[in-house]
Design a protein around this motif. Structure first.
Motif, PDB file in Angstrom:
ATOM      1  N   SER A 121      -4.948  -3.207  13.412  1.00  0.00           N
ATOM      2  CA  SER A 121      -6.018  -2.458  13.304  1.00  0.00           C
ATOM      3  C   SER A 121      -6.877  -3.367  12.208  1.00  0.00           C
ATOM      4  CB  SER A 121      -5.928  -1.720  12.088  1.00  0.00           C
ATOM      5  OG  SER A 121      -6.184  -1.635  10.555  1.00  0.00           O
ATOM      6  N   ARG A 122      -8.354  -3.018  12.690  1.00  0.00           N
ATOM      7  CA  ARG A 122      -9.972  -3.671  12.777  1.00  0.00           C
ATOM      8  C   ARG A 122      -9.592  -4.133  10.922  1.00  0.00           C
ATOM      9  NH1 ARG A 122     -15.584  -2.586  14.027  1.00  0.00           N
ATOM     10  NH2 ARG A 122     -16.380  -4.539  12.711  1.00  0.00           N
ATOM     11  N   PRO A 174       1.048  -1.561  -0.257  1.00  0.00           N
ATOM     12  CA  PRO A 174      -0.071   0.605   0.492  1.00  0.00           C
ATOM     13  C   PRO A 174       0.995   1.007  -0.184  1.00  0.00           C
ATOM     14  CG  PRO A 174      -0.048  -1.215   2.305  1.00  0.00           C
ATOM     15  CD  PRO A 174       1.220  -2.198   1.598  1.00  0.00           C
ATOM     16  N   THR A 175       0.902   2.727  -0.624  1.00  0.00           N
ATOM     17  CA  THR A 175       1.192   3.651  -0.698  1.00  0.00           C
ATOM     18  C   THR A 175       0.673   4.666   0.076  1.00  0.00           C
ATOM     19  OG1 THR A 175       0.058   3.624  -2.599  1.00  0.00           O
ATOM     20  CG2 THR A 175       2.519   2.782  -2.620  1.00  0.00           C
ATOM     21  N   ALA A 176       0.869   5.618   0.279  1.00  0.00           N
ATOM     22  CA  ALA A 176      -0.361   6.557   1.288  1.00  0.00           C
ATOM     23  C   ALA A 176       0.991   7.791   0.711  1.00  0.00           C
ATOM     24  CB  ALA A 176      -0.322   6.651   2.300  1.00  0.00           C
ATOM     25  N   VAL A 198       6.076  -3.439   6.844  1.00  0.00           N
ATOM     26  CA  VAL A 198       5.907  -4.835   7.412  1.00  0.00           C
ATOM     27  C   VAL A 198       5.226  -5.804   7.000  1.00  0.00           C
ATOM     28  CG1 VAL A 198       6.834  -4.677   9.830  1.00  0.00           C
ATOM     29  CG2 VAL A 198       3.949  -4.492   9.371  1.00  0.00           C
ATOM     30  N   ARG A 199       5.091  -7.086   6.450  1.00  0.00           N
ATOM     31  CA  ARG A 199       4.382  -8.053   5.733  1.00  0.00           C
ATOM     32  C   ARG A 199       3.913  -9.410   6.760  1.00  0.00           C
ATOM     33  NH1 ARG A 199       4.880 -13.607   2.495  1.00  0.00           N
ATOM     34  NH2 ARG A 199       3.443 -12.685   1.360  1.00  0.00           N
ATOM     35  N   TYR A 208      -0.068  -6.496   3.800  1.00  0.00           N
ATOM     36  CA  TYR A 208       1.647  -5.420   4.127  1.00  0.00           C
ATOM     37  C   TYR A 208       0.847  -4.120   5.048  1.00  0.00           C
ATOM     38  CZ  TYR A 208       4.238  -7.925   0.668  1.00  0.00           C
ATOM     39  OH  TYR A 208       5.033  -8.635  -0.094  1.00  0.00           O
ATOM     40  N   LEU A 209       1.256  -4.342   5.944  1.00  0.00           N
ATOM     41  CA  LEU A 209       1.174  -2.869   6.183  1.00  0.00           C
ATOM     42  C   LEU A 209       2.351  -2.469   6.948  1.00  0.00           C
ATOM     43  CD1 LEU A 209      -1.219  -5.484   9.653  1.00  0.00           C
ATOM     44  CD2 LEU A 209      -1.570  -3.991   7.643  1.00  0.00           C
ATOM     45  N   ARG A 210       1.839  -0.637   7.727  1.00  0.00           N
ATOM     46  CA  ARG A 210       2.645   0.139   8.403  1.00  0.00           C
ATOM     47  C   ARG A 210       2.432   0.644   9.081  1.00  0.00           C
ATOM     48  NH1 ARG A 210       6.166   3.366   5.163  1.00  0.00           N
ATOM     49  NH2 ARG A 210       4.770   2.358   2.997  1.00  0.00           N
TER      50      ARG A 210
END
Length: 142
Positions: free
Chosen positions: A119-120, A30-32, A91-92, A101-103
């Motif tokens: 997160s939920r 994911p990109t932000a 992180v994966r 994939y999470l930040r």
């Protein structure tokens, strides 16, 4: 110059020689459009490239409160909390064959024996929403 524990003096106490891991380019990450995606973080040599342990999810009680990165926590955006990884790290997380994939946006978990809070929305991606607490694998991607 600031003299607080989070300011200039604290930056001087950080280790200056760090090991950069060469990792493949992530296609589905994911990109932000914020400053966190443009920074490069290093992994300290004492850190392993992956970690196994108990993963849990959090959300409704903390939704809207400020996270450790200074932004409001949103339970409906995939993110996670880790005790030691730098904020903004990617992180994966793999749980029972499902991966996401999470930040890292927050600090925690504060329950003994757990290594990661997600997160939920991330819990739904990992199909662990009903279980609540599961064993998983955390890989640092950047």
């Amino acid at each position: 110059m600031p003299s607080s524990s989070y300011g200039y003096k604290a930056a001087l106490m950080r280790p200056t020689i760090l090991l950069f891991l060469s990792l493949p380019t992530l296609v589905d990450a994911p990109t932000a459009p914020d400053a966190l995606t443009t920074r490069q973080y290093a992994i300290h040599p004492s850190c392993a490239p992956y970690q196994r342990g108990v993963v849990s999810w959090y959300g409704p009680r903390f939704h809207g409160r400020l996270a450790a990165n200074g932004r409001p926590f949103n339970a409906y955006v995939p993110s996670c909390a880790h005790r030691t990884l730098p904020l903004g790290s990617l992180v994966r997380v793999t749980v029972n064959g499902s991966a996401a994939y999470l930040r890292v946006t927050d600090r925690g978990p504060y329950v003994r024996g757990r290594v990661l809070d997600v997160s939920r929305a991330a819990a739904r991606q990992l199909h662990m929403h009903d279980a609540g607490v599961v064993r998983g694998r955390i890989e640092v991607c950047g």
